[in-house]
Design an enzyme around this catalytic site. Structure first.
Site, PDB file in Angstrom:
ATOM      1  N   GLU A  31       0.969  -1.198   0.090  1.00 19.73           N
ATOM      2  CA  GLU A  31      -0.103  -0.051  -0.002  1.00 19.73           C
ATOM      3  C   GLU A  31       0.979   1.255  -0.137  1.00 19.73           C
ATOM      4  O   GLU A  31       1.935   1.370   0.876  1.00 19.73           O
ATOM      5  CB  GLU A  31      -1.019   0.000   1.273  1.00 19.73           C
ATOM      6  CG  GLU A  31      -1.583   1.144   1.666  1.00 19.73           C
ATOM      7  CD  GLU A  31      -2.702   1.812   0.514  1.00 19.73           C
ATOM      8  OE1 GLU A  31      -3.521   1.136   0.017  1.00 19.73           O
ATOM      9  OE2 GLU A  31      -2.303   2.982  -0.163  1.00 19.73           O
ATOM     10  N   GLY A  36      -6.794   1.120   4.589  1.00 21.21           N
ATOM     11  CA  GLY A  36      -8.149   1.358   4.716  1.00 21.21           C
ATOM     12  C   GLY A  36      -8.639   1.694   3.424  1.00 21.21           C
ATOM     13  O   GLY A  36      -9.902   1.883   3.213  1.00 21.21           O
ATOM     14  N   GLY A  37      -7.673   2.404   2.381  1.00 22.50           N
ATOM     15  CA  GLY A  37      -8.099   2.888   1.171  1.00 22.50           C
ATOM     16  C   GLY A  37      -9.056   4.025   1.478  1.00 22.50           C
ATOM     17  O   GLY A  37      -9.146   4.821   2.493  1.00 22.50           O
ATOM     18  N   GLY A 174     -25.734  15.532  -7.625  1.00 25.65           N
ATOM     19  CA  GLY A 174     -26.633  15.266  -6.511  1.00 25.65           C
ATOM     20  C   GLY A 174     -26.686  13.606  -6.176  1.00 25.65           C
ATOM     21  O   GLY A 174     -27.529  12.923  -5.987  1.00 25.65           O
ATOM     22  N   GLY A 175     -25.459  12.837  -6.320  1.00 25.22           N
ATOM     23  CA  GLY A 175     -25.517  11.320  -6.188  1.00 25.22           C
ATOM     24  C   GLY A 175     -25.119  11.175  -4.748  1.00 25.22           C
ATOM     25  O   GLY A 175     -25.366  12.119  -4.024  1.00 25.22           O
ATOM     26  N   GLU A 196     -27.758  19.133 -10.335  1.00 21.47           N
ATOM     27  CA  GLU A 196     -27.763  17.647 -10.699  1.00 21.47           C
ATOM     28  C   GLU A 196     -28.269  17.716 -12.150  1.00 21.47           C
ATOM     29  O   GLU A 196     -29.340  18.360 -12.458  1.00 21.47           O
ATOM     30  CB  GLU A 196     -28.762  17.130  -9.885  1.00 21.47           C
ATOM     31  CG  GLU A 196     -29.072  15.660 -10.119  1.00 21.47           C
ATOM     32  CD  GLU A 196     -28.094  14.806 -10.746  1.00 21.47           C
ATOM     33  OE1 GLU A 196     -26.923  14.449  -9.793  1.00 21.47           O
ATOM     34  OE2 GLU A 196     -27.709  14.115 -11.715  1.00 21.47           O
ATOM     35  N   VAL A 262     -19.208  14.020  -8.876  1.00 19.36           N
ATOM     36  CA  VAL A 262     -19.775  13.607 -10.093  1.00 19.36           C
ATOM     37  C   VAL A 262     -19.270  12.133 -10.204  1.00 19.36           C
ATOM     38  O   VAL A 262     -19.124  12.056 -11.594  1.00 19.36           O
ATOM     39  CB  VAL A 262     -19.342  14.539 -11.293  1.00 19.36           C
ATOM     40  CG1 VAL A 262     -20.110  15.942 -11.029  1.00 19.36           C
ATOM     41  CG2 VAL A 262     -17.994  14.791 -11.452  1.00 19.36           C
ATOM     42  N   GLY A 263     -18.920  11.322  -9.425  1.00 15.06           N
ATOM     43  CA  GLY A 263     -18.597  10.064  -9.705  1.00 15.06           C
ATOM     44  C   GLY A 263     -16.994   9.764  -9.583  1.00 15.06           C
ATOM     45  O   GLY A 263     -16.265  10.634  -9.336  1.00 15.06           O
ATOM     46  N   HIS A 431     -41.337  -5.340  18.995  1.00 15.73           N
ATOM     47  CA  HIS A 431     -42.246  -4.019  19.153  1.00 15.73           C
ATOM     48  C   HIS A 431     -41.669  -3.459  20.351  1.00 15.73           C
ATOM     49  O   HIS A 431     -41.579  -3.948  21.450  1.00 15.73           O
ATOM     50  CB  HIS A 431     -43.670  -4.439  19.367  1.00 15.73           C
ATOM     51  CG  HIS A 431     -44.530  -3.499  19.512  1.00 15.73           C
ATOM     52  ND1 HIS A 431     -45.281  -2.690  18.538  1.00 15.73           N
ATOM     53  CD2 HIS A 431     -45.071  -2.974  20.348  1.00 15.73           C
ATOM     54  CE1 HIS A 431     -45.746  -1.415  19.164  1.00 15.73           C
ATOM     55  NE2 HIS A 431     -45.861  -1.758  20.123  1.00 15.73           N
TER      56      HIS A 431
END
Ligand code: NAD
Length: 452
Positions: A31, A36-37, A174-175, A196, A262-263, A431
């Protein structure tokens, strides 16, 4: 000689290292940054730490009076929020390094360079190995006009600039990342704009799911521009002026910061390209996580498929078992999606927008009819189940609720193991708990909802 050398100690890499070691294999993991990336250092873990602070702050402001708790003044301290985040990230890294030691995994902090399919160089040492797992991960996507302007943040930059959160802040995208950061910032009272491109924020979710989140963001003063794109950005001193266009209108947004969400794109260095593995956006594998080269496997975001930590972890486990001689295949049909918005969103299986209405029963149960939600003063959210009309099997579940991200496991098990409405109706739900909204939605699919 190693059985496997793993490149990248993110969720895909470190989990496969541990499982391989448990299966008796000699493993090294390399690494270049922190173990942990993205998840532990710049993603899941730090954002959830931030959201814990924001959520508590929000709860005190919105609920303390109703709950009979007198709070004279409430304020947040960004330095302490940052301290908490830093401590959690550090604990997470130490935990993973401890697990490497415990499992006799050789951890090498260096930039790996693949020499050929059986040799990897780390610093000046060449490791000989029977197998290699590529787990290089991903990085934020950034493209024009955003890469032409100085100072635009991606999620990577956010954590290092936490003490400089002057608003307004424009979030582009807006992801999942955009909405989680907007939730944090808006809870702290920051002025936020979201732009978005698609018809609505969180475009992969059903509209009724999105509406719940949107309502909460709008209530906090967030301005959301859907079906809009950023045409031009200029920077005058400390102010960004963004021209956005949508529905034939051009709007100008002035902001102090811009966060681009944006990804993400896979990290595929030249040595991986030279190796000859098939690449199409990401590194291609079969369901055993094996590439076109017999002893080379790939897991996690480098595959550019489903970029989720829990998917990477499971891919790491699948790769480990196959390297150890089994035949284990990935099953992507029941991957849970979790979004730490307010309220949280969690989904599994088929969504209503993708289902054939002729073949499914869609049944919703609102949080407003749930006893536990009442005691929490929560009014917004629901569980929505999709049931196959002929078999009565549960084929999809969407939950919008506090703790939805925990509660989704009932749906994951139901969809994965083909459980029917009767199976879940015969499983006693405690419950008063929020899990009863899932039960309510399933009873509703059978026309037998008790509490509505
Ligand atoms: P995403 O794909 O979830 O969202 C990107 C959004 O940006 C989309 O809605 C897209 O329509 C929009 N977009 C793209 N180009 C645009 C443009 N030019 N202008 C305006 N909008 C634009 O990606 P992300 O939010 O960046 O997240 C990256 C990855 O990390 C995803 O795979 C995500 O699932 C993962 N992630 C997961 C979690 C979680 O599981 N809770 C949290 C954070 C990130």
């Amino acid at each position: 000689m190693y059985n496997t050398v793993i490149i990248g100690a993110g969720p895909g890499g470190y989990v496969s290292a541990i499982r391989l070691s448990q299966l008796g294999k000699k493993v090294a993991i390399i690494e270049k940054e922190h173990v942990g990336g993205t998840c532990a250092n710049k993603g899941c873990v730090p954002t959830k730490a931030l959201l814990s602070s924001a959520h508590l702050y929000d709860e005190i402001i919105s609920k303390s009076n109703k709950f009979g708790i007198n709070v004279n003044s409430v304020a947040y301290d960004i330095n302490k929020i940052d301290d908490f985040l830093t401590a959690i990230v550090s604990q997470t890294r130490k935990g993973i390094e401890f697990l490497f030691k415990k499992n006799n995994i050789e951890f090498i902090k260096a930039t790996a360079e693949i020499v050929d399919k059986n040799h990897v160089q780390a610093d000046n040492i060449i490791l000989e190995t029977e197998n290699i797992i590529l787990a290089h991960g991903s990085e934020p996507a950034i493209f024009p006009p955003f890469n032409k302007i100085d100072g635009i943040w991606t999620s990577d930059d956010f954590f290092t600039n936490l003490k400089d959160l002057s608003d307004p802040i424009l979030i582009v995208g807006g992801g999942v990342i955009g909405i989680e950061f907007a939730t944090f910032l808006a809870s702290l009272g920051k002025k936020i704009y979201i732009v978005e491109l698609m018809d609505h924020i969180l475009p992969s979710e059903d509209l009724d799911v999105v509406q719940e989140i949107k309502r909460n963001l709008l209530r906090k003063g967030v301005e959301i521009y859907e079906k809009h794109r950023v045409m031009e950005i200029t920077r005058n001193d400390e102010i960004y002026v963004s021209k956005i266009e949508g529905n034939g209108n051009v709007t100008e947004i002035k902001s102090s910061k811009i966060l681009l969400a944006v990804g993400r794109k896979p990290v595929i260095p030249d040595d991986v390209k030279k190796l000859g593995v098939e690449i199409n956006k990401g590194v291609k594998t079969d369901l055993n996580m094996k590439t076109n080269i017999e002893n080379i496997y790939a897991v996690g975001d480098i595959r550019a498929d489903i970029m989720l930590a829990h998917v990477a972890m499971y891919e790491g486990i699948v790769a480990a078992h196959n390297i150890a001689g089994e035949d284990k295949k990935m099953d992507y049909s029941t991957v849970p999606n979790v979004i730490f918005s307010n309220p949280e969103i969690a989904t599994v299986g088929i969504k209503e927008k993708d289902a054939n209405p002729e073949e499914v029963i869609v049944s919703k149960f609102p949080i407003s009819a749930n006893a536990r939600a009442k005691t929490m003063n929560e009014k917004n959210g629901f569980a929505k189940v999709l049931v196959d009309k002929s078999s009565k099997k549960i084929i999809g579940l969407s939950i919008v609720s506090p703790n939805a991200t925990d509660m989704i496991m009932e749906g994951v098990l139901a969809v994965k193991y083909g459980l029917s409405t009767n199976h879940l109706m015969d499983a006693i739900h405690p419950h008063p708990t929020l899990t009863e909204i899932i039960l309510g939605s399933i009873e509703g699919a059978e026309g037998k909802a008790i509490h509505i």
